[in-house]
Design a protein around this motif. Structure first.
Motif, short mmCIF file in Angstrom:
data_model
loop_
_atom_site.label_atom_id
_atom_site.label_comp_id
_atom_site.label_asym_id
_atom_site.label_seq_id
_atom_site.Cartn_x
_atom_site.Cartn_y
_atom_site.Cartn_z
N UNK A 35 0.88 -1.39 -0.12
CA UNK A 35 -0.04 0.05 0.15
C UNK A 35 0.94 1.18 0.09
N UNK A 37 0.53 5.48 1.27
CA UNK A 37 -0.32 6.11 2.21
C UNK A 37 0.13 7.53 2.13
N UNK A 40 -4.69 12.70 3.12
CA UNK A 40 -6.03 12.90 2.78
C UNK A 40 -6.52 11.63 1.63
N UNK A 41 -5.53 10.97 1.59
CA UNK A 41 -5.99 9.96 0.68
C UNK A 41 -6.03 8.29 1.07
N UNK A 42 -5.69 8.30 2.26
CA UNK A 42 -5.84 6.92 3.09
C UNK A 42 -4.83 5.93 2.25
N UNK A 43 -5.01 4.67 2.58
CA UNK A 43 -3.99 3.64 2.21
C UNK A 43 -4.51 3.34 0.91
#
Lengths: 111, 108
Positions: A35, A37, A40-43
């Motif tokens: 992932x 990170x 503001x966009x998460x994972x």
């Protein structure tokens, strides 16, 4: 039992350079994933693997390659680094696809 | 396509106050939902999953299929609860989808 180990923890690259983020797990998990990170966009899922020799693309695969030659290792390759790939990268593994065990993360800066 | 939304990027409460971190999802099937937490200088880890119906560190979360929500609640926040919290959705036969995250700060 180290769990999920990622190296390096920090890396600075110049645009166009290539590198490999290493990920190893000692829990005999079949499922492994990468992932990124971003604030503001998460994972967001880059690539994943359900076992040795099997890989598939996630949500944001462009610019990244993976391979899974053993159950333990799942390296992530950046082919030609771009500033948009500046991020924190997490490797995770699991027995099932819900409860993920994460590495400590690798902070990558591309100049 | 499935989606997870956490409307609050930042949430600040005082110690001892109730806290609720909101999570809404969109998915047409029957989902599995999770909360993950990342404390400062620690790994991201699973906090709870809805099928276990457990209370972990005083936190609970109830799946509301009618409102498509999975809010995380704790009646009395502690300073050690300060962390980044991620809601995640596991669609049937697919991979975990994470929300944007909520940074919780519990002030003394």
């Amino acid at each position: 039992n180290a769990g999920v180990t990622q190296t390096p923890k920090f890396q600075v690259l110049k645009t166009g350079q290539s590198m490999t983020l290493q990920c190893a797990q000692d829990m005999n998990h079949e499922y492994m994933s990468w992932y990124r990170q971003d604030p503001g966009m998460g994972l967001r899922l880059i690539h994943y693997s359900v076992g040795a020799g099997i890989t598939d693309q996630g949500e944001v695969p462009n610019g990244y390659n993976v391979s899974r030659s053993t159950t333990e290792d799942f390296p992530l390759r950046l082919l030609s680094a771009a500033p948009s790939q500046t991020s924190v990268y997490f490797c995770a593994s699991s027995w099932d696809t819900g409860e993920l065990f994460f590495g400590e993360g690798s902070r990558l800066t591309v100049l | 396509a499935q989606r997870v939304t956490q409307p609050e990027k930042l949430l600040s409460v005082f110690k001892g106050a109730p806290v609720e971190l909101k999570c809404n999802y969109s998915y047409s099937g029957s989902p599995e939902l999770f909360w993950y937490v990342q404390y400062s200088r620690q790994r991201l880890q699973l906090l709870l999953r809805h099928i276990s119906r457990e209370s972990i560190k005083g936190f609970t979360a109830d799946l509301n299929k009618g409102e498509t929500s999975f809010h995380l609640k704790k009646p009395f926040a502690q300073e050690e609860d300060s962390a980044m919290y991620y809601c995640a959705l596991l669609p049937s036969g697919s991979r975990l989808t994470f929300g944007e995250g909520t940074q919780l700060t519990v002030n003394p």
